[in-house]
Design a protein around this motif. Structure first.
Motif, PDB file in Angstrom:
ATOM      1  N   LEU A 172       0.839  -1.203   0.000  1.00  0.00           N
ATOM      2  CA  LEU A 172       0.000   0.000   0.000  1.00  0.00           C
ATOM      3  C   LEU A 172       0.871   1.249   0.000  1.00  0.00           C
ATOM      4  O   LEU A 172       0.563   2.226  -0.678  1.00  0.00           O
ATOM      5  N   GLU A 173       1.972   1.218   0.724  1.00  0.00           N
ATOM      6  CA  GLU A 173       2.850   2.395   0.757  1.00  0.00           C
ATOM      7  C   GLU A 173       3.510   2.622  -0.601  1.00  0.00           C
ATOM      8  O   GLU A 173       3.727   3.769  -0.995  1.00  0.00           O
ATOM      9  N   ALA A 192       1.414   9.515  -5.526  1.00  0.00           N
ATOM     10  CA  ALA A 192       1.898  10.856  -5.167  1.00  0.00           C
ATOM     11  C   ALA A 192       2.911  11.353  -6.193  1.00  0.00           C
ATOM     12  O   ALA A 192       2.888  12.531  -6.566  1.00  0.00           O
ATOM     13  N   GLU A 193       3.753  10.457  -6.672  1.00  0.00           N
ATOM     14  CA  GLU A 193       4.765  10.840  -7.669  1.00  0.00           C
ATOM     15  C   GLU A 193       4.119  11.360  -8.948  1.00  0.00           C
ATOM     16  O   GLU A 193       4.533  12.397  -9.464  1.00  0.00           O
ATOM     17  N   ALA A 243       2.823  11.691   2.077  1.00  0.00           N
ATOM     18  CA  ALA A 243       2.223  11.880   3.400  1.00  0.00           C
ATOM     19  C   ALA A 243       0.914  12.670   3.333  1.00  0.00           C
ATOM     20  O   ALA A 243       0.097  12.605   4.251  1.00  0.00           O
ATOM     21  N   GLU A 244       0.726  13.405   2.248  1.00  0.00           N
ATOM     22  CA  GLU A 244      -0.491  14.206   2.090  1.00  0.00           C
ATOM     23  C   GLU A 244      -1.695  13.370   1.644  1.00  0.00           C
ATOM     24  O   GLU A 244      -2.832  13.806   1.771  1.00  0.00           O
ATOM     25  N   LEU A 245      -1.448  12.183   1.076  1.00  0.00           N
ATOM     26  CA  LEU A 245      -2.530  11.360   0.531  1.00  0.00           C
ATOM     27  C   LEU A 245      -2.985  10.322   1.542  1.00  0.00           C
ATOM     28  O   LEU A 245      -2.277   9.363   1.820  1.00  0.00           O
TER      29      LEU A 245
END
Length: 81
Positions: free
Chosen positions: A9-10, A17-18, A25-27
């Motif tokens: 998941l990470e 995010a990329e 960290a914002e998502l």
């Protein structure tokens, strides 16, 4: 099949995010990715990236889903063990 380690998941959060040019960290898991600017071109680029890692995923698997939690519900069971 790729020799890459199983997708987590990470990894998904970081990859999304990329393509959105955001900090992972914002998502959160429940963020609406469409609101963040995710479009079909970016979804296809993610699908191709994850296929190279051995995940049998299609554009259609993800296109109607809008959160990381939804995507992980599809991707998690498809990841290489």
């Amino acid at each position: 099949m790729s020799d890459a380690p199983a997708l987590t998941l990470e990894d998904v959060r970081r990859d999304v995010a990329e393509v959105l040019y955001e900090d992972p960290a914002e998502l959160t898991d429940e963020e609406d990715l469409i609101d963040w600017g995710l479009d079909s071109v970016r979804i296809m680029s993610l699908v191709e990236k994850w296929r190279k890692r051995g995940v049998q995923v299609t554009f259609a698997d993800l296109a109607e889903r809008a959160t990381l939690a939804d995507w992980w519900a599809v991707l998690g069971p498809k990841t290489a063990a």
